[in-house]
Design a protein around this motif. Structure first.
Motif: not given
Lengths: 253, 276
Positions: B159-170, B194-211
């Motif tokens: 499942l590939v999700l592009d900004e699944p939490t953007s513009n959502l209430d808490p 995602t851009h939501d760094v505060n939510l990343v610890p809750y939803l991902a075990d691993r993080t990839v930084l892309l530039d």
């Protein structure tokens, strides 16, 4: 969330709303043809009465009916007024018009009334067709009746994105007003509106691309899957027979 | 075997702007990976490659061991579901039920199976009561969840999700996180941009930084806790990690850099115990 809802009366529970869409479209379409072919005022009047009955049965509110009917009326009324003066036949001398040296013909008056009556009757039946089911249901039914798949998709997607474009348009117009834009009848207004319209087209293109990607990602290969189509039941046949009977009745009156 | 293997992927936009510059990335089964990056870092572009919607100018993309190429696209799209950032891109059918049924129906399932999946997917996102509603009459939060349901109904392995939490209430954000985690628990591999760094610890075990290319990859704690790395890419640390890192600089030490509220509460308790 869009609050623009042109289908607000399509979800009523009248016998017409509950009529299977394909049976409803065919039957009412035949009725429109018979109304269009009505050659006498008597036939057209009976047709108009039948159309009124259908509107009453469909429980469409008077406000909705009058709003829709004003357009055919605006188109037909001038015709009904002009035809008596342009059609040939026995001239009827009207004292009011004697100074203008024009006189309507008796046959022309009858023809004008006939055109007006059958036009309004056909428009009422058309109103019943479009107002008693959501647009998408009607389009799906037309597809089942032979409308090409590509046209069906075109209509369905256009209809879905009319609401989005309406939202976009409102946002843009709000934003323009916030920045001091006032609609006037000058060149600047036309220029600003043209640019806004261009932006709307560009956004529409981007939206279309997004939708296309989304469709491809869910296995789209050119055809829309059809699920949950209705079946024609016994009472749908009865309703169709009644309307077809009325259509035949008008023809042989 | 990795579920997703991307090697040296290069992609240019039609105007010749470089979007991806040799991306290398792998994801394992049942893993939840977050893709973080500034605007224009290539997150969405990378996601579109995983579903075969875009094709790189060089490099390879493999999903479940198969190359992403024309002959595999039908197979691929049954296995990789993508949820776009703007839900209005995803909701194009007259009613919500038809939108959710679109994918399963294209998989040639029977009508009963399709209906079963539609009900299950709508139940999962809590929208089963709105199934006959037109998409344009849903609120934004409902549209976001509906867009997810349209893909869930295909039961994808990835499942590939592009900004699944953007513009959502808490509250909706946390519901989305819980849903993503429950899908991961049931064996789905999840890639979230995602851009939501505060939510990343809750939803991902691993993080990839892309530039445009992978700038760093590692455990979420390791990546998000690295101020230099995050700020170097124009990103912020999660607020909790930021606060405790600053306290650390002022010699108020904590055993770990907390990433979630629960961890922060434990750390505060620990610090208070030490100092009282």
């Amino acid at each position: 969330m869009s609050h623009f809802d042109p289908e607000r009366y399509s979800r009523l529970m009248s016998p017409i709303h509950l009529w299977e869409p394909r049976a409803r479209i065919i039957s009412l379409f035949v009725l429109i043809i018979s109304l269009a072919m009505a050659g006498s005022i008597r036939q057209a009047t009976v047709g108009l009465i039948i159309s009124f009955c259908l509107v009453l049965i469909s429980r469409l509110p008077f406000s909705h009916v009058s709003m829709f009917m004003k357009w055919p009326a605006i188109f037909l009324l001038p015709l009904a007024v002009i035809v008596p003066f342009t059609a040939g036949g026995d001239k009827v001398a009207l004292p009011v018009l004697s100074s203008l040296s024009i006189a309507p013909s008796a046959q022309g008056v009858l023809l004008g009334i006939l055109l007006l009556t059958r036009g309004l009757a056909a428009a009422l039946v058309a109103l019943v067709i479009v107002s008693t089911a959501p647009f998408t249901v009607t389009i799906r039914a037309l597809e089942d009746l032979g409308l090409p798949g590509s046209l069906t998709q075109l209509f369905l997607f256009s209809y879905r994105y009319v609401f989005l474009l309406n939202d976009e348009l409102q946002t843009m117009s709000r934003s323009m007003r916030c920045k001091g834009f006032v609609m006037m009848s000058d060149l600047n207004t036309i220029r600003v509106l043209a640019m806004a319209l261009t932006m709307l087209f560009i956004r529409s293109y981007e939206r279309a691309l997004g939708v296309f990607y989304s469709m491809l990602s869910r296995g789209y290969s050119g055809e829309l899957p059809g699920i949950g189509r209705c079946k024609i039941k016994c009472n749908d046949f009865i309703k169709s027979f009644l309307v077809l009977g009325a259509a035949l009745g008008i023809c042989f009156l | 075997m990795s579920i997703i293997e991307i090697e040296d992927l290069v992609y240019y936009y039609p105007d010749a702007t470089l979007a991806l510059d040799g991306v290398n990335f792998q994801a394992e089964k049942s893993e939840s990976v977050a893709l973080l990056g500034a605007n224009g870092a290539g997150k969405s572009t990378l996601l579109l490659h995983i579903n075969g919607l875009l094709r790189g100018h060089s490099g390879t993309v493999k999903v479940l061991g198969r190359m992403v190429e024309d002959k595999n696209l039908r197979w691929l799209r049954r296995r990789v579901g993508i949820v776009f950032q703007d839900p209005d891109d995803q909701l194009f059918m007259p009613t919500l039920a038809e939108d959710v049924a679109f994918g399963p129906a294209n998989m040639c399932l029977s009508e009963d199976q399709v209906n079963e999946r539609v009900n299950w997917a709508l139940q999962s996102v809590g929208l089963v009561d709105l199934k006959e509603k037109a998409s344009h009459h849903l609120s934004f939060g409902q549209k976001k969840r509906a867009a997810l349901a349209t893909v869930l109904s295909m039961k994808p392995e990835v499942l590939v999700l592009d900004e699944p939490t953007s513009n959502l209430d808490p509250r909706s954000k946390m519901q989305m996180v819980l849903l993503i985690r429950s899908l991961q628990d049931s064996g789905t591999t999840i890639i979230t941009a995602t851009h939501d760094v505060n939510l990343v610890p809750y939803l991902a075990d691993r993080t990839v930084l892309l530039d445009k290319k992978v700038a760093a990859m590692g455990s979420t704690r390791q990546i998000l806790g690295n101020r230099a790395l995050m700020e170097g890419l124009g990103l912020e640390m999660p607020i909790l990690a930021d606060v405790f890192e600053r306290l650390h600089e002022e010699n108020i030490h904590s055993p770990i850099t907390p990433m979630t509220k629960d961890e922060a509460i434990d750390v505060v308790r620990e610090i208070l115990k030490k100092n009282w």
